[in-house]
Design a protein around this motif. Structure first.
Motif, PDB file in Angstrom:
ATOM      1  N   THR A 146     -12.061   7.230 -56.283  1.00  0.00           N
ATOM      2  CA  THR A 146     -10.775   7.437 -56.627  1.00  0.00           C
ATOM      3  C   THR A 146      -9.813   6.895 -57.905  1.00  0.00           C
ATOM      4  N   SER A 171     -14.623  14.865 -57.082  1.00  0.00           N
ATOM      5  CA  SER A 171     -13.770  15.405 -56.062  1.00  0.00           C
ATOM      6  C   SER A 171     -14.921  15.754 -54.928  1.00  0.00           C
ATOM      7  N   TRP A 174     -15.804  12.600 -52.993  1.00  0.00           N
ATOM      8  CA  TRP A 174     -14.662  11.972 -52.108  1.00  0.00           C
ATOM      9  C   TRP A 174     -14.759  12.800 -51.044  1.00  0.00           C
ATOM     10  N   TRP A 175     -14.871  14.026 -51.106  1.00  0.00           N
ATOM     11  CA  TRP A 175     -14.477  14.937 -49.712  1.00  0.00           C
ATOM     12  C   TRP A 175     -15.894  14.794 -48.867  1.00  0.00           C
ATOM     13  N   PHE A 178     -15.477  11.716 -47.023  1.00  0.00           N
ATOM     14  CA  PHE A 178     -14.319  11.645 -45.923  1.00  0.00           C
ATOM     15  C   PHE A 178     -14.944  12.667 -44.834  1.00  0.00           C
ATOM     16  N   VAL A 179     -15.430  13.832 -45.106  1.00  0.00           N
ATOM     17  CA  VAL A 179     -15.966  14.829 -43.958  1.00  0.00           C
ATOM     18  C   VAL A 179     -16.924  13.951 -43.160  1.00  0.00           C
TER      19      VAL A 179
END
Length: 242
Positions: A146, A171, A174-175, A178-179
């Motif tokens: 981040t 990115s 990060w995703w 998160f997923v």
């Protein structure tokens, strides 16, 4: 270099996805302690010590120390932080699978030592690859990711060049994490700690694939040579055919 190879991008995202599942499962379990978030665990450790909460003090110490031990094991096995195709990533992932299997068995028997094993596995994974082409790659937590994304956007807003391959990689990490967290919540509600079986299966498959990648590549290259598709030196094709 303006492009991240697909195998690097996919591998990093898959590992981040697995870590998202593991960390969320640890948080939802009976210990309620993160497996991979050392920063938060250190802060919580301070609170627990000053509150006289010795049970959580033990759990936070166990998680922090085990994450560090996992990183030590990674350094012993791999021997470098820069991504290189010839390093012992396969063995490291096999060890991670064993640690996660031990964690699952211990968790299922209501043992706090399950926290130790899952944190060690996350430390091992996080230290497997630290950098690629000058880009920091962390697959088990999002603090640095981040921060890096924020710094890159800040540079872009200030009129400086935006390095797109770094933005894409960070990115995607990060995703992916998160997923993985979302998937863990859904799975944990249905099957409890057996939600760990999904990242375990992925990591085992990745380990087997990596260990056999060279052989698969040689067979594929040989087939391309025989079909006249590959533009390789004649002696390389002859060697493969033999």
């Amino acid at each position: 270099m303006d492009k991240i190879p697909n195998w690097v991008l996919c591998g990093a995202v898959v590992l981040a996805f697995c870590a998202g599942i593991l960390n969320t499962t640890a948080l939802m379990g009976f210990t309620h302690v993160s497996a991979s978030h050392v920063t938060g665990n250190v802060s919580s450790l301070a609170v627990s010590v000053l509150s006289g909460d010795w049970l959580n003090t033990k759990l936070f110490l166990m998680s922090i120390a085990s994450f560090w031990v996992g990183s030590v094991l990674s350094g012993m096995l791999i021997g470098g932080s820069e991504l290189h195709i010839n390093r012992n990533y396969g063995y490291a992932m096999y060890l991670e699978f064993v640690l996660l299997l031990a964690s699952l068995v211990l968790y299922m028997n209501d043992s706090d030592f399950g926290q130790m094993m899952i944190a060690m596995a996350c430390g091992l994974q996080n230290s497997m690859v630290a950098t690629y082409n000058g880009t920091v790659v962390r697959t088990t937590h999002l603090t640095g990711t981040t921060s890096d994304l924020g710094a890159m956007v800040g540079n872009w807003l200030a009129g400086r060049r935006l390095v797109m391959h770094k933005v894409v990689l960070q990115s995607a990490l990060w995703w992916g994490f998160f997923v993985g967290g979302f998937v863990a919540v859904v799975l944990y509600r249905e099957v409890g700690y057996f939600s760990m079986l999904l990242p375990m299966a992925i990591i085992l498959l990745a380990a087997v694939s990596y260990q056999h990648m060279a052989g698969w590549y040689e067979r594929c290259w040989g087939w391309l040579c025989q079909c006249g598709i590959a533009k390789a030196p004649d002696e390389k094709c002859d060697d493969i055919e033999k």
